[in-house]
Design a protein around this motif. Sequence first.
Motif, mmCIF file in Angstrom:
data_model
loop_
_atom_site.group_PDB
_atom_site.id
_atom_site.type_symbol
_atom_site.label_atom_id
_atom_site.label_comp_id
_atom_site.label_asym_id
_atom_site.label_seq_id
_atom_site.Cartn_x
_atom_site.Cartn_y
_atom_site.Cartn_z
ATOM 1 N N LEU A 1 0.821 -1.208 0.000
ATOM 2 C CA LEU A 1 0.000 0.000 0.000
ATOM 3 C C LEU A 1 0.860 1.265 0.000
ATOM 4 O O LEU A 1 0.487 2.267 -0.631
ATOM 5 C CB LEU A 1 -0.952 -0.007 1.193
ATOM 6 C CG LEU A 1 -2.099 -1.015 1.073
ATOM 7 C CD1 LEU A 1 -2.858 -1.131 2.383
ATOM 8 C CD2 LEU A 1 -3.062 -0.604 -0.043
ATOM 9 N N GLN A 2 1.994 1.249 0.696
ATOM 10 C CA GLN A 2 2.891 2.395 0.660
ATOM 11 C C GLN A 2 3.378 2.648 -0.765
ATOM 12 O O GLN A 2 3.413 3.789 -1.243
ATOM 13 C CB GLN A 2 4.089 2.161 1.581
ATOM 14 C CG GLN A 2 3.766 2.258 3.056
ATOM 15 C CD GLN A 2 4.925 1.810 3.927
ATOM 16 O OE1 GLN A 2 5.921 1.282 3.445
ATOM 17 N NE2 GLN A 2 4.796 2.025 5.225
ATOM 18 N N GLU B 1 -2.714 6.670 -14.185
ATOM 19 C CA GLU B 1 -2.254 5.330 -14.562
ATOM 20 C C GLU B 1 -2.755 4.312 -13.540
ATOM 21 O O GLU B 1 -1.987 3.754 -12.761
ATOM 22 C CB GLU B 1 -0.719 5.296 -14.650
ATOM 23 C CG GLU B 1 -0.099 6.418 -15.449
ATOM 24 C CD GLU B 1 -0.457 6.371 -16.927
ATOM 25 O OE1 GLU B 1 -0.922 5.310 -17.397
ATOM 26 O OE2 GLU B 1 -0.272 7.375 -17.625
ATOM 27 N N ASP B 2 -4.065 4.048 -13.546
ATOM 28 C CA ASP B 2 -4.610 3.184 -12.498
ATOM 29 C C ASP B 2 -4.042 1.764 -12.555
ATOM 30 O O ASP B 2 -3.921 1.082 -11.538
ATOM 31 C CB ASP B 2 -6.139 3.186 -12.493
ATOM 32 C CG ASP B 2 -6.768 2.552 -13.734
ATOM 33 O OD1 ASP B 2 -6.025 2.149 -14.657
ATOM 34 O OD2 ASP B 2 -8.016 2.467 -13.775
ATOM 35 N N TRP B 3 -3.645 1.310 -13.748
ATOM 36 C CA TRP B 3 -3.047 -0.022 -13.874
ATOM 37 C C TRP B 3 -1.734 -0.104 -13.093
ATOM 38 O O TRP B 3 -1.384 -1.164 -12.552
ATOM 39 C CB TRP B 3 -2.785 -0.360 -15.349
ATOM 40 C CG TRP B 3 -1.779 0.531 -16.023
ATOM 41 C CD1 TRP B 3 -2.027 1.697 -16.691
ATOM 42 C CD2 TRP B 3 -0.352 0.350 -16.060
ATOM 43 N NE1 TRP B 3 -0.843 2.248 -17.154
ATOM 44 C CE2 TRP B 3 0.202 1.437 -16.783
ATOM 45 C CE3 TRP B 3 0.503 -0.642 -15.578
ATOM 46 C CZ2 TRP B 3 1.575 1.569 -17.008
ATOM 47 C CZ3 TRP B 3 1.874 -0.514 -15.802
ATOM 48 C CH2 TRP B 3 2.392 0.580 -16.509
ATOM 49 N N TYR C 1 -10.989 1.927 -3.121
ATOM 50 C CA TYR C 1 -10.360 2.295 -4.392
ATOM 51 C C TYR C 1 -9.686 1.092 -5.026
ATOM 52 O O TYR C 1 -9.875 0.812 -6.225
ATOM 53 C CB TYR C 1 -9.350 3.417 -4.189
ATOM 54 C CG TYR C 1 -8.571 3.729 -5.449
ATOM 55 C CD1 TYR C 1 -9.200 4.332 -6.541
ATOM 56 C CD2 TYR C 1 -7.220 3.391 -5.568
ATOM 57 C CE1 TYR C 1 -8.499 4.600 -7.711
ATOM 58 C CE2 TYR C 1 -6.515 3.659 -6.732
ATOM 59 C CZ TYR C 1 -7.158 4.263 -7.801
ATOM 60 O OH TYR C 1 -6.468 4.515 -8.959
ATOM 61 N N TYR C 2 -8.928 0.354 -4.249
ATOM 62 C CA TYR C 2 -8.196 -0.775 -4.813
ATOM 63 C C TYR C 2 -9.124 -1.941 -5.161
ATOM 64 O O TYR C 2 -8.865 -2.667 -6.127
ATOM 65 C CB TYR C 2 -7.064 -1.191 -3.870
ATOM 66 C CG TYR C 2 -5.975 -0.151 -3.870
ATOM 67 C CD1 TYR C 2 -5.125 -0.027 -4.956
ATOM 68 C CD2 TYR C 2 -5.857 0.760 -2.824
ATOM 69 C CE1 TYR C 2 -4.152 0.969 -4.998
ATOM 70 C CE2 TYR C 2 -4.892 1.756 -2.856
ATOM 71 C CZ TYR C 2 -4.045 1.860 -3.950
ATOM 72 O OH TYR C 2 -3.100 2.854 -4.001
ATOM 73 N N LEU C 3 -10.211 -2.083 -4.432
ATOM 74 C CA LEU C 3 -11.196 -3.097 -4.817
ATOM 75 C C LEU C 3 -11.792 -2.779 -6.187
ATOM 76 O O LEU C 3 -12.053 -3.686 -6.985
ATOM 77 C CB LEU C 3 -12.304 -3.193 -3.765
ATOM 78 C CG LEU C 3 -11.947 -3.873 -2.448
ATOM 79 C CD1 LEU C 3 -13.134 -3.821 -1.485
ATOM 80 C CD2 LEU C 3 -11.527 -5.328 -2.677
#
Length: 296
Positions: free
Chosen positions: A109-110, A122-124, A281-283
């Motif tokens: 996560l960091q 750049e969400d990927w 967000y990450y889900l």
Amino acid sequence: MAILNDQKPSSNGNNEIIGSSDEFVAPEINSFGQSFRDYNAESERQKGVEEFYRLNHINQTYDFVTKMREEYKKLNRVEMSIWECCELLNEVVDESDPDLDEPQIQHLLQTAEAIRKDYPNEDWLHLTALIHDLGKVLLLPKFGGLPQWAVVGDTHPLGCAFDDSIVHHKYFKDNPDSKNPAYNSKHGIYAEGCGLENVMISWGHDDYMYLVAKENATTLPEAGLFIIRYHSFYPLHKAGAYKHLMNTADEENLKWLHVFNKYDLYSKSKVQVDVETVKPYYLSLIEKYFPAKLRW
């Protein structure tokens, strides 16, 4: 970790990286108050790290990696979601890492959050950062309970000479491959420019997570898969070794790996990320790029 100003690096439609002088600023010391990737500092942890690399360099052979790839490409051990796997990493500590002893999910996560600030579009790349180390679950019993030397640490090619830039290179003298004439030249069994996909890389969490993502039909771009597969290949992306084995696609993807590596390495700190705050967000990214359940 420090993020400066509002100017953000990005990429254009041709996947060309647009940089900025106001990106993430790397700290000078790691979470132990020491220089990053210092494998010679005198400490109890460093002694353990060196013993890890001794075992790694002796036991990682071409035949061993061939067997591991054959066994784990079956993906017949567990079925679970990406996030479930992230949570499992709370049980894992990487003994090869001289910079970090925090639970692995914090490192993921960091890294992801630091990249997200500098590369908001750049969400990927955010998701790649989140999942890049998930293969470390190989240390857990349900995934085979492999020893640390077969899961973590820097990676390197097999089937050709061991480059001097590989950390604790001296221990390769006891690796059976070092006595095989076919493997002892610069090119070994490979041709110039053959492409990294055709090169046998030491077995570990990188190659395993690449297999999981690829075989479960992720829609991550090739650059994301390249980062997952080679992010521990420090002899290449830090020392410039083995570039003679790369092809044109590798060269393009390496640009993104260089971007990623700075965050992967230097975001290791004692600053904790609030998991529940960033989880939604990450889900959403996991849902976008992966099926709900994956075979592991």
